[in-house]
Design an enzyme around this catalytic site. Sequence first.
Site, mmCIF file in Angstrom:
data_model
loop_
_atom_site.group_PDB
_atom_site.id
_atom_site.type_symbol
_atom_site.label_atom_id
_atom_site.label_comp_id
_atom_site.label_asym_id
_atom_site.label_seq_id
_atom_site.Cartn_x
_atom_site.Cartn_y
_atom_site.Cartn_z
ATOM 1 N N SER A 50 0.800 -1.227 0.000
ATOM 2 C CA SER A 50 0.000 0.000 0.000
ATOM 3 C C SER A 50 0.831 1.274 0.000
ATOM 4 C CB SER A 50 -0.961 0.001 1.195
ATOM 5 O OG SER A 50 -2.051 -0.861 0.944
ATOM 6 N N LYS A 53 -0.003 3.701 -2.720
ATOM 7 C CA LYS A 53 -0.995 4.771 -2.642
ATOM 8 C C LYS A 53 -0.349 6.143 -2.475
ATOM 9 C CE LYS A 53 -4.635 1.688 -0.921
ATOM 10 N NZ LYS A 53 -3.957 0.440 -0.567
ATOM 11 N N SER A 110 -6.157 3.317 3.889
ATOM 12 C CA SER A 110 -5.567 2.463 2.864
ATOM 13 C C SER A 110 -6.608 1.587 2.175
ATOM 14 C CB SER A 110 -4.456 1.583 3.461
ATOM 15 O OG SER A 110 -3.542 1.178 2.476
ATOM 16 N N LYS A 212 3.008 6.897 5.242
ATOM 17 C CA LYS A 212 2.143 5.799 4.811
ATOM 18 C C LYS A 212 2.748 4.456 5.199
ATOM 19 C CE LYS A 212 -1.449 4.169 2.519
ATOM 20 N NZ LYS A 212 -1.442 2.954 3.393
#
Length: 329
Positions: A50, A53, A110, A212
């Site tokens: 993820s 992203k 997420s 993140k």
Amino acid sequence: MLRRAFLSLFAVVALLAPTAAESSPALVFEPYNGTVFYAEDPDVLWFPASLTKMMTAYVAFHALRNGEVKPDTPAIVTKRALQEPPTKLGLPVGTSMPLETAIRVIIVKSANDVAMMVAETVGGSEEAFVARMNEAAKRLGMTSTHFANPHGLPNEEQYTTARDLARLARALIIEFPEYADIFAMTTVSVGKRELRTHNGLLRTFSGADGMKTGFICDSGFNIVVSATRDGRKLVAVVLGEPSTRVRNIRAAQLLENGFKRYFWKSLFGTSLNGLAIPADREDEPAHLRAVICGPRPKTRQSEVRPEFFQLEAPVTELAELPALPFPVN
């Protein structure tokens, strides 16, 4: 390289004493001038999970700046978006949310279905949006990165490195300071639902202010985290750890050491581009699925994984890790 990743999963003590054993890829740098404070295997190919992203948000920010879309442009739940596996919101087909809210959701929660919604809203289709992602990666000098989807779910054609993720993090910080608050959010509200971040360091590490996390079985637990103290900012990239707690401990330790040695490292550190590229790099990402999730994981879900360790000490302390719950060969 792959052996090094496996060693890090079992020889956990190496996380707190990196000189005692080999660990997985990691990098600490100052984002404004690109000075590297510490690097370990920065060019080993890895599945971003993820962390993908971050690039999804980067492409969306450019579209907002260029006037292609607006913050209140509806991001609509399509059938294709709803089909994405967890982590997801699971809103009904045809419902929508403002694009800026959708970007907040993909960074904080997420959500894979919302990442697809952002891609389809900005690019018109997943394929067109992914093409933009790869164009952006090329423009940023992410020479060892390729994207195949906007969310980071398993795909053999989606890979990156710690160095390339550092380049992406730096671009987000420098080019889009107006969106820094999105990466610092610990919760986001969608209707009556309050969604919490997977980035625990935002709550526990002094000065943490972004960015993140990412997880799939093949990648292990990844994080890009930024922190600011006394006007000085550092970013750590940590890939392939066996749990969120171990990942957070290692990232916190690397940031702590960076701040303690900030003056000398800022004088004598090398740059992101100045790091030597190893001649013997593997030509495919490490696959940790059998070690992290067992031989036959039941789902493709990301960001959701039972913990291997229970740790009571704050991550800002270099505490000893508890004993492993299984024998170590």
